[in-house]
Enzyme design. Sequence first.
Site, PDB file in Angstrom:
ATOM      1  N   SER A  12      50.702  45.761  33.229  1.00 50.40           N
ATOM      2  CA  SER A  12      50.621  46.214  34.612  1.00 50.40           C
ATOM      3  C   SER A  12      50.943  45.045  35.546  1.00 50.40           C
ATOM      4  O   SER A  12      50.181  44.074  35.624  1.00 50.40           O
ATOM      5  CB  SER A  12      49.224  46.755  34.916  1.00 50.40           C
ATOM      6  OG  SER A  12      49.089  46.896  36.314  1.00 50.40           O
ATOM      7  N   HIS A  37      54.513  48.588  33.553  1.00 56.35           N
ATOM      8  CA  HIS A  37      53.665  49.553  34.251  1.00 56.35           C
ATOM      9  C   HIS A  37      53.573  49.143  35.722  1.00 56.35           C
ATOM     10  O   HIS A  37      53.209  48.008  36.047  1.00 56.35           O
ATOM     11  CB  HIS A  37      52.270  49.591  33.616  1.00 56.35           C
ATOM     12  CG  HIS A  37      51.381  50.657  34.182  1.00 56.35           C
ATOM     13  ND1 HIS A  37      51.477  51.986  33.831  1.00 56.35           N
ATOM     14  CD2 HIS A  37      50.378  50.587  35.100  1.00 56.35           C
ATOM     15  CE1 HIS A  37      50.564  52.684  34.488  1.00 56.35           C
ATOM     16  NE2 HIS A  37      49.881  51.864  35.271  1.00 56.35           N
ATOM     17  N   ASP A  39      52.077  50.037  39.419  1.00 56.71           N
ATOM     18  CA  ASP A  39      51.014  50.769  40.119  1.00 56.71           C
ATOM     19  C   ASP A  39      51.306  50.849  41.610  1.00 56.71           C
ATOM     20  O   ASP A  39      51.271  49.833  42.307  1.00 56.71           O
ATOM     21  CB  ASP A  39      49.680  50.058  39.910  1.00 56.71           C
ATOM     22  CG  ASP A  39      49.192  50.186  38.481  1.00 56.71           C
ATOM     23  OD1 ASP A  39      48.976  51.323  38.026  1.00 56.71           O
ATOM     24  OD2 ASP A  39      49.042  49.141  37.812  1.00 56.71           O
ATOM     25  N   MET A  41      50.032  52.255  45.140  1.00 54.92           N
ATOM     26  CA  MET A  41      48.790  52.738  45.792  1.00 54.92           C
ATOM     27  C   MET A  41      49.009  52.846  47.289  1.00 54.92           C
ATOM     28  O   MET A  41      49.599  51.944  47.899  1.00 54.92           O
ATOM     29  CB  MET A  41      47.657  51.756  45.540  1.00 54.92           C
ATOM     30  CG  MET A  41      47.413  51.463  44.086  1.00 54.92           C
ATOM     31  SD  MET A  41      46.071  50.264  43.919  1.00 54.92           S
ATOM     32  CE  MET A  41      46.056  50.049  42.143  1.00 54.92           C
ATOM     33  N   HIS A  70      53.258  54.572  38.046  1.00 55.86           N
ATOM     34  CA  HIS A  70      51.984  55.295  38.189  1.00 55.86           C
ATOM     35  C   HIS A  70      51.706  55.455  39.675  1.00 55.86           C
ATOM     36  O   HIS A  70      51.366  54.482  40.356  1.00 55.86           O
ATOM     37  CB  HIS A  70      50.906  54.467  37.474  1.00 55.86           C
ATOM     38  CG  HIS A  70      49.517  55.017  37.587  1.00 55.86           C
ATOM     39  ND1 HIS A  70      48.401  54.270  37.261  1.00 55.86           N
ATOM     40  CD2 HIS A  70      49.045  56.230  37.975  1.00 55.86           C
ATOM     41  CE1 HIS A  70      47.321  55.001  37.430  1.00 55.86           C
ATOM     42  NE2 HIS A  70      47.676  56.190  37.879  1.00 55.86           N
ATOM     43  N   MET A  72      49.598  56.433  42.624  1.00 54.75           N
ATOM     44  CA  MET A  72      48.244  56.730  43.113  1.00 54.75           C
ATOM     45  C   MET A  72      48.376  56.985  44.606  1.00 54.75           C
ATOM     46  O   MET A  72      47.935  56.199  45.446  1.00 54.75           O
ATOM     47  CB  MET A  72      47.310  55.553  42.800  1.00 54.75           C
ATOM     48  CG  MET A  72      46.959  55.500  41.315  1.00 54.75           C
ATOM     49  SD  MET A  72      46.340  53.883  40.802  1.00 54.75           S
ATOM     50  CE  MET A  72      47.891  53.070  40.489  1.00 54.75           C
ATOM     51  N   MET A 141      42.917  57.765  32.884  1.00 56.33           N
ATOM     52  CA  MET A 141      42.357  56.620  33.617  1.00 56.33           C
ATOM     53  C   MET A 141      41.000  56.277  33.002  1.00 56.33           C
ATOM     54  O   MET A 141      40.081  57.108  33.013  1.00 56.33           O
ATOM     55  CB  MET A 141      42.168  56.957  35.100  1.00 56.33           C
ATOM     56  CG  MET A 141      43.429  56.916  35.934  1.00 56.33           C
ATOM     57  SD  MET A 141      44.424  55.422  35.778  1.00 56.33           S
ATOM     58  CE  MET A 141      43.272  54.138  36.274  1.00 56.33           C
ATOM     59  N   GLY A 146      42.571  52.067  41.463  1.00 55.16           N
ATOM     60  CA  GLY A 146      42.550  51.300  42.705  1.00 55.16           C
ATOM     61  C   GLY A 146      42.620  49.797  42.500  1.00 55.16           C
ATOM     62  O   GLY A 146      43.166  49.090  43.331  1.00 55.16           O
ATOM     63  N   GLY A 148      42.732  46.349  39.478  1.00 56.83           N
ATOM     64  CA  GLY A 148      42.777  45.801  38.136  1.00 56.83           C
ATOM     65  C   GLY A 148      41.461  45.113  37.815  1.00 56.83           C
ATOM     66  O   GLY A 148      40.618  44.912  38.699  1.00 56.83           O
ATOM     67  N   GLY A 149      41.263  44.774  36.561  1.00 56.22           N
ATOM     68  CA  GLY A 149      40.121  43.954  36.154  1.00 56.22           C
ATOM     69  C   GLY A 149      38.775  44.651  36.136  1.00 56.22           C
ATOM     70  O   GLY A 149      37.740  43.985  36.151  1.00 56.22           O
ATOM     71  N   ASP A 179      44.767  53.635  30.670  1.00 61.39           N
ATOM     72  CA  ASP A 179      44.973  52.663  31.746  1.00 61.39           C
ATOM     73  C   ASP A 179      43.639  52.270  32.369  1.00 61.39           C
ATOM     74  O   ASP A 179      42.942  53.108  32.939  1.00 61.39           O
ATOM     75  CB  ASP A 179      45.886  53.315  32.796  1.00 61.39           C
ATOM     76  CG  ASP A 179      46.275  52.370  33.924  1.00 61.39           C
ATOM     77  OD1 ASP A 179      45.968  51.174  33.854  1.00 61.39           O
ATOM     78  OD2 ASP A 179      46.899  52.874  34.887  1.00 61.39           O
ATOM     79  N   GLY A 180      43.311  50.980  32.235  1.00 61.66           N
ATOM     80  CA  GLY A 180      42.114  50.455  32.878  1.00 61.66           C
ATOM     81  C   GLY A 180      41.133  49.852  31.891  1.00 61.66           C
ATOM     82  O   GLY A 180      40.638  50.544  31.004  1.00 61.66           O
ATOM     83  N   GLY A 181      40.906  48.555  32.018  1.00 62.63           N
ATOM     84  CA  GLY A 181      39.898  47.909  31.185  1.00 62.63           C
ATOM     85  C   GLY A 181      40.281  47.781  29.721  1.00 62.63           C
ATOM     86  O   GLY A 181      39.404  47.618  28.868  1.00 62.63           O
ATOM     87  N   GLY A 201      46.538  44.912  32.386  1.00 57.68           N
ATOM     88  CA  GLY A 201      46.861  44.002  33.480  1.00 57.68           C
ATOM     89  C   GLY A 201      46.137  42.694  33.300  1.00 57.68           C
ATOM     90  O   GLY A 201      46.689  41.689  32.849  1.00 57.68           O
TER      91      GLY A 201
HETATM   92  C1  DX5 Z   1      44.270  50.688  38.278  1.00 56.53           C
HETATM   93  C2  DX5 Z   1      45.676  50.651  37.744  1.00 56.53           C
HETATM   94  C3  DX5 Z   1      45.827  49.902  36.489  1.00 56.53           C
HETATM   95  C4  DX5 Z   1      45.411  48.460  36.550  1.00 56.53           C
HETATM   96  C5  DX5 Z   1      44.902  48.109  35.170  1.00 56.53           C
HETATM   97  O1  DX5 Z   1      44.193  51.581  39.303  1.00 56.53           O
HETATM   98  O2  DX5 Z   1      46.159  51.953  37.523  1.00 56.53           O
HETATM   99  O3  DX5 Z   1      47.139  50.032  35.947  1.00 56.53           O
HETATM  100  O4  DX5 Z   1      46.442  47.588  36.909  1.00 56.53           O
HETATM  101  O5  DX5 Z   1      44.402  46.834  35.223  1.00 56.53           O
HETATM  102  P1  DX5 Z   1      43.420  46.251  34.108  1.00 56.53           P
HETATM  103  O6  DX5 Z   1      44.169  46.310  32.813  1.00 56.53           O
HETATM  104  O7  DX5 Z   1      43.185  44.868  34.592  1.00 56.53           O
HETATM  105  O8  DX5 Z   1      42.188  47.105  34.101  1.00 56.53           O
HETATM  106 ZN    ZN Z   2      48.125  52.161  36.422  1.00 56.65          ZN
END
Ligand code: DX5
Ligand code: ZN
Length: 219
Positions: A12, A37, A39, A41, A70, A72, A141, A146, A148-149, A179-181, A201
């Site tokens: 990401s 990937h 993102d 937003m 992606h 959002m 998700m 919203g 990363g991390g 996607d996420g964590g 990410g």
């Molecule tokens: C969050 C995004 C993710 C994000 C993932 O809304 O859709 O793609 O970048 O980041 P990590 O891998 O750090 O959770």
């Molecule tokens: Zn994403």
Amino acid sequence: MPSDTKPIIAPSLLSADFAQLQRDIQMVNESEAGWFHIDVMDGVFVPNISFGFPVLKYIQKYAEKPLDVHLMIVDPNRYIDRFRDHGADVISVHYEACTHLHRTVQAIRLSGAKAGVSLNPHTPVHVLHDIIEEVDLVLIMSVNPGYGGQKFIERSYQKIRELKEMITSSSSNALIEVDGGVTLENAPKLVSAGVDVLVAGNTIFSSTDPPHTISLLKG
Ligand code: DX5
Ligand code: ZN
């Protein structure tokens, strides 16, 4: 995807260093990652604003792998052709942002991109029952969208297993993306649960050796 097949890794770029974006894109080009990937937003659907077309133009220019976009954003239908023109190979929209999801999925496919549908953590998998054969990818998700991390939501494993069951018991060929964590610790468990595409990410871009981390995530 058979369980012995390796997942596609989709770094990401939200966690990339935007002052060194070309360098980070080149790192992904030269790594074992399969996709980028991206993102997007809008500050309305999610409580954060990332980037839009001017940045995507440069990602398109330097990226040598498919762009997994992606969205959002509210009312994504308005922008499908522009994202396709900016090089999107996969366009995922949120179930929660689409009143006429079937129409939006058709429009994505008509644009020539693969159509993905993303589900927020609170949205059950069964809402996709009547559209699963029309989509190319489902993005689960595993954090609230919203940022990363964030910390992985454990309930996601159950959703992935349910989704896998829905796909295999239909004629759908949809890929499952999470996607996420995503971390080095949970990645193998996610692949065992049925995930085809791992987004990461923070795990990649905060590591000391991002290409090595990508290769470890791939397994
Ligand atoms: C969050 C995004 C993710 C994000 C993932 O809304 O859709 O793609 O970048 O980041 P990590 O891998 O750090 O959770
Ligand atoms: Zn994403």
